[in-house]
Motif scaffolding. Structure first.
Motif, PDB file in Angstrom:
ATOM      1  N   LEU A  42       0.730  -1.211   0.037  1.00 22.69           N
ATOM      2  CA  LEU A  42       0.067  -0.106  -0.006  1.00 22.69           C
ATOM      3  C   LEU A  42       0.914   1.035   0.057  1.00 22.69           C
ATOM      4  CD1 LEU A  42      -3.020   0.864   0.191  1.00 22.69           C
ATOM      5  CD2 LEU A  42      -2.642   0.996   2.597  1.00 22.69           C
ATOM      6  N   SER A  46       1.589   4.014  -3.274  1.00 21.05           N
ATOM      7  CA  SER A  46       1.409   5.372  -2.974  1.00 21.05           C
ATOM      8  C   SER A  46       2.560   6.301  -3.270  1.00 21.05           C
ATOM      9  CB  SER A  46       0.894   5.676  -1.532  1.00 21.05           C
ATOM     10  OG  SER A  46      -0.350   5.099  -1.434  1.00 21.05           O
ATOM     11  N   THR A  53       3.357  11.592 -10.450  1.00 18.45           N
ATOM     12  CA  THR A  53       2.850  12.823 -10.572  1.00 18.45           C
ATOM     13  C   THR A  53       3.720  13.917 -10.048  1.00 18.45           C
ATOM     14  OG1 THR A  53       2.037  12.372  -8.267  1.00 18.45           O
ATOM     15  CG2 THR A  53       0.394  11.850  -9.826  1.00 18.45           C
ATOM     16  N   ASN A  55       5.013  14.783  -7.366  1.00 12.79           N
ATOM     17  CA  ASN A  55       4.909  15.101  -5.895  1.00 12.79           C
ATOM     18  C   ASN A  55       6.280  14.954  -5.248  1.00 12.79           C
ATOM     19  OD1 ASN A  55       2.507  16.069  -6.437  1.00 12.79           O
ATOM     20  ND2 ASN A  55       1.435  14.256  -5.795  1.00 12.79           N
TER      21      ASN A  55
ATOM     22  N   ARG B  48      -6.113   4.797 -14.092  1.00 15.16           N
ATOM     23  CA  ARG B  48      -5.946   5.823 -13.232  1.00 15.16           C
ATOM     24  C   ARG B  48      -4.642   6.276 -13.440  1.00 15.16           C
ATOM     25  NH1 ARG B  48      -4.351   5.734  -7.591  1.00 15.16           N
ATOM     26  NH2 ARG B  48      -3.364   3.747  -7.842  1.00 15.16           N
ATOM     27  N   GLU B  52      -4.144  10.473 -13.527  1.00 16.08           N
ATOM     28  CA  GLU B  52      -3.249  11.018 -12.480  1.00 16.08           C
ATOM     29  C   GLU B  52      -1.912  11.838 -12.915  1.00 16.08           C
ATOM     30  OE1 GLU B  52      -4.561  11.930  -9.669  1.00 16.08           O
ATOM     31  OE2 GLU B  52      -5.958  10.475  -9.207  1.00 16.08           O
ATOM     32  N   GLU B  72     -13.991   0.872  -5.379  1.00 14.84           N
ATOM     33  CA  GLU B  72     -13.156   0.235  -4.185  1.00 14.84           C
ATOM     34  C   GLU B  72     -11.827   1.024  -3.924  1.00 14.84           C
ATOM     35  OE1 GLU B  72     -12.290  -4.067  -4.775  1.00 14.84           O
ATOM     36  OE2 GLU B  72     -10.459  -3.618  -4.052  1.00 14.84           O
ATOM     37  N   TYR B  73     -11.534   1.649  -5.052  1.00 15.57           N
ATOM     38  CA  TYR B  73     -10.188   2.729  -4.673  1.00 15.57           C
ATOM     39  C   TYR B  73     -10.635   3.545  -3.592  1.00 15.57           C
ATOM     40  CZ  TYR B  73      -6.713   6.328  -5.278  1.00 15.57           C
ATOM     41  OH  TYR B  73      -5.968   7.338  -5.245  1.00 15.57           O
ATOM     42  N   ALA B  77      -8.490   1.596   1.404  1.00  9.62           N
ATOM     43  CA  ALA B  77      -7.186   2.074   1.926  1.00  9.62           C
ATOM     44  C   ALA B  77      -6.616   2.865   1.069  1.00  9.62           C
ATOM     45  CB  ALA B  77      -6.383   0.824   2.495  1.00  9.62           C
ATOM     46  N   ARG B  78      -6.756   2.435  -0.337  1.00  9.51           N
ATOM     47  CA  ARG B  78      -5.728   3.128  -1.348  1.00  9.51           C
ATOM     48  C   ARG B  78      -5.868   4.780  -1.471  1.00  9.51           C
ATOM     49  NH1 ARG B  78      -5.360  -0.092  -6.855  1.00  9.51           N
ATOM     50  NH2 ARG B  78      -3.313   1.039  -6.791  1.00  9.51           N
ATOM     51  N   SER B  81      -4.439   6.129   1.594  1.00 13.47           N
ATOM     52  CA  SER B  81      -2.921   6.112   1.622  1.00 13.47           C
ATOM     53  C   SER B  81      -2.130   7.257   0.402  1.00 13.47           C
ATOM     54  CB  SER B  81      -2.529   4.684   1.201  1.00 13.47           C
ATOM     55  OG  SER B  81      -1.350   4.546   1.124  1.00 13.47           O
ATOM     56  N   ASP B  82      -2.761   7.294  -0.564  1.00 12.12           N
ATOM     57  CA  ASP B  82      -2.251   8.068  -1.622  1.00 12.12           C
ATOM     58  C   ASP B  82      -2.303   9.527  -1.169  1.00 12.12           C
ATOM     59  OD1 ASP B  82      -1.846   5.993  -3.338  1.00 12.12           O
ATOM     60  OD2 ASP B  82      -3.475   6.218  -4.678  1.00 12.12           O
ATOM     61  N   ILE B  85       0.277  10.620   1.486  1.00 13.30           N
ATOM     62  CA  ILE B  85       1.691  10.495   0.996  1.00 13.30           C
ATOM     63  C   ILE B  85       1.720  11.864   0.294  1.00 13.30           C
ATOM     64  CG2 ILE B  85       3.342   9.592  -0.722  1.00 13.30           C
ATOM     65  CD1 ILE B  85       3.116   7.771   1.413  1.00 13.30           C
ATOM     66  N   VAL B  86       1.038  12.119  -0.431  1.00 15.58           N
ATOM     67  CA  VAL B  86       0.860  13.541  -1.174  1.00 15.58           C
ATOM     68  C   VAL B  86       0.947  14.650   0.159  1.00 15.58           C
ATOM     69  CG1 VAL B  86      -0.460  15.464  -2.336  1.00 15.58           C
ATOM     70  CG2 VAL B  86      -0.763  13.220  -2.890  1.00 15.58           C
ATOM     71  N   GLU B  89       4.498  14.579   1.274  1.00 16.49           N
ATOM     72  CA  GLU B  89       5.485  15.151   0.386  1.00 16.49           C
ATOM     73  C   GLU B  89       5.353  16.784   0.420  1.00 16.49           C
ATOM     74  OE1 GLU B  89       7.570  14.019  -1.505  1.00 16.49           O
ATOM     75  OE2 GLU B  89       7.329  11.932  -1.127  1.00 16.49           O
ATOM     76  N   PHE B 246       1.067  20.285  -5.926  1.00 18.84           N
ATOM     77  CA  PHE B 246       1.007  18.763  -5.571  1.00 18.84           C
ATOM     78  C   PHE B 246      -0.142  18.342  -5.984  1.00 18.84           C
ATOM     79  CE2 PHE B 246       4.258  20.836  -2.551  1.00 18.84           C
ATOM     80  CZ  PHE B 246       4.869  19.716  -2.577  1.00 18.84           C
ATOM     81  N   LYS B 247      -0.274  17.361  -6.773  1.00 15.56           N
ATOM     82  CA  LYS B 247      -1.278  16.718  -7.229  1.00 15.56           C
ATOM     83  C   LYS B 247      -2.013  15.804  -6.307  1.00 15.56           C
ATOM     84  CE  LYS B 247      -4.195  15.187 -10.863  1.00 15.56           C
ATOM     85  NZ  LYS B 247      -4.813  14.421  -9.612  1.00 15.56           N
ATOM     86  N   HIS B 248      -3.251  16.047  -5.791  1.00 16.94           N
ATOM     87  CA  HIS B 248      -3.949  15.036  -4.998  1.00 16.94           C
ATOM     88  C   HIS B 248      -4.674  14.303  -5.907  1.00 16.94           C
ATOM     89  CE1 HIS B 248      -3.724  17.124  -0.955  1.00 16.94           C
ATOM     90  NE2 HIS B 248      -2.923  17.864  -1.747  1.00 16.94           N
ATOM     91  N   PRO B 249      -4.846  12.988  -5.314  1.00 21.31           N
ATOM     92  CA  PRO B 249      -5.402  11.953  -6.328  1.00 21.31           C
ATOM     93  C   PRO B 249      -7.252  12.239  -6.687  1.00 21.31           C
ATOM     94  CG  PRO B 249      -5.119  10.870  -4.161  1.00 21.31           C
ATOM     95  CD  PRO B 249      -4.463  12.482  -4.240  1.00 21.31           C
TER      96      PRO B 249
END
Lengths: 256, 256
Positions: A42, A46, A53, A55, B48, B52, B72-73, B77-78, B81-82, B85-86, B89, B246-249
């Motif tokens: 996971l 990420s 991206t 980042n 995806r 992104e 589901e994404y 948790a994904r 989590s993504d 991490i953004v 950073e 910063f690119k958020h998902p």
């Protein structure tokens, strides 16, 4: 499928197999290993997204905990699939463009990890987990045996037929021209309009400065830069930008 | 874990369970279903990534075959989590910056899917598989109950304490100011320096033109735009750009 669903499956397997306390102990250990694996997966997925991206910047090596993840990504179906989709998007754009007959409609390609794959080198050098070793990498470049990325070759061929002028813009040095040409031809690429290397005067320039500077020169020569393809954001960003930029995947290394 | 490893596991389960021809038939069907699932998962994960990285543009809805994947994404948790991490950073960059005491160091945030989450709305409206319905979305906006993205609130709080001037730049209309302020406060955001909406004169402008134009005005007012955070590339690209973007998902919708 989320990693947690995988974890549940793993537990299920464990329960089915449980016949003695020893077996239960073993399956518990497996479940803990699977849990750590799922957690790292996971995180690493990420992390990879943050790389793709732009980042995450200025990173030197793949995080230690992601070494297996990157190896599996690069060696398995995901890298191929991700590259395929980039090429599908690139072709959809290419087919939407009306090409003029003046020979000025340009598509710029980076070379390493965009047209040519250095995976055979990185596979025996830690898949990005080790600090870049210029000496051993240049020895690999001198062999001129990097294979084509299959999807990129597919894109390249269609662009040529469609009348795009293909310009290769690489961070490799002018001194590597001979082996690079040999490698590109060996991998199946041909008929590019020009192949641009770093000159002595470009040494020390950040890649984004070098490459956007060359794009400005190309525009000065009359080219319309319709698209750029590269595995690094430094292939794509900076002024002037191409009308469309296509980011190819690369979780193995970063060039700023 | 590659989807193919999951497929092998599934086969293993099937073989273990096989006790009669009927069971074998059923497990074969399961394996075929798992295979189609794995294939779609591979494709949708690549789709995806293309979203992104801004390779895919001008898409109107999530591909039908990816509807389960996106659900589901976003629900699992994904996405969390993504986003985490953004934010990690973003904070690493924020902590590397020396803030001047002149009140001109700005961090720009988009609102929807960057500070506020509209997942409660999209969860009952197909998670991006249906064409955007402005009427029903505006009804949701009027409720002013979109929750904060937890990671973004964590970033926001630390930026405020560090002395950044926080500027909110949203594609929402000036007419939605009151409910937007109410929603932001309700979600835990506060003390922004300014909150910029589309005015009547901005209607019809592409988002990238509207937002880069406002950044130019902010620079004209003396702000140094150190960073921009947004879930759309149109929040980030165009001249002038922030020092870091910063690119958020967001795999649910596209704004050009």
């Amino acid at each position: 499928m989320g990693p947690f669903r995988f974890l549940l499956l793993f537990f299920f397997l464990g329960v089915v197999a449980a016949e003695s306390p020893q077996t239960i102990l073993r399956t518990t250990t497996q479940a803990v290993a699977a849990s750590a694996f799922a957690y790292d997966h996971l995180y690493c997925d990420s992390w990879r997204l943050s790389v793709e991206t732009n980042n995450a910047r200025f990173w030197r090596t793949v995080p230690f905990r992601c070494s297996e993840f990157v190896q599996e990504y690069m060696s398995g179906a995901r890298y191929a699939s991700d590259t395929d989709i980039v090429v599908d998007e690139s072709l959809a754009f290419a087919r939407s463009v009306q090409i003029a007959n003046d020979g000025n409609d340009a598509w710029i390609f980076d070379v390493d990890e965009t047209l040519l794959s250095n995976v055979p080198y990185y596979a025996i050098n830690g898949f990005g987990t080790k600090v870049f070793n210029e000496t051993s990498f240049n020895e690999w470049v001198d062999k001129a045996r990097a294979p084509a990325l299959a999807a990129s070759l597919r894109l390249y061929e269609e662009l040529l037929v469609s009348g795009f002028q293909i310009i290769l813009l690489t961070g490799r040095n002018e001194a590597q021209r001979k082996v690079t040409v040999e490698n590109l031809l060996h991998a199946g690429y041909h008929s590019w309009r020009s192949l641009i290397f770093r000159e002595d005067s470009d040494m020390g320039k950040p890649a984004v400065v070098f490459k956007s500077g060359r794009r400005a020169e190309l525009e000065g020569q009359g080219f319309r830069i319709l698209a750029s393809s590269g595995d690094q954001w430094s292939d794509l960003l900076g002024f002037p930008m191409a009308q469309r930029s296509f980011k190819h995947p690369n979780p193995m290394y970063y060039i700023g």
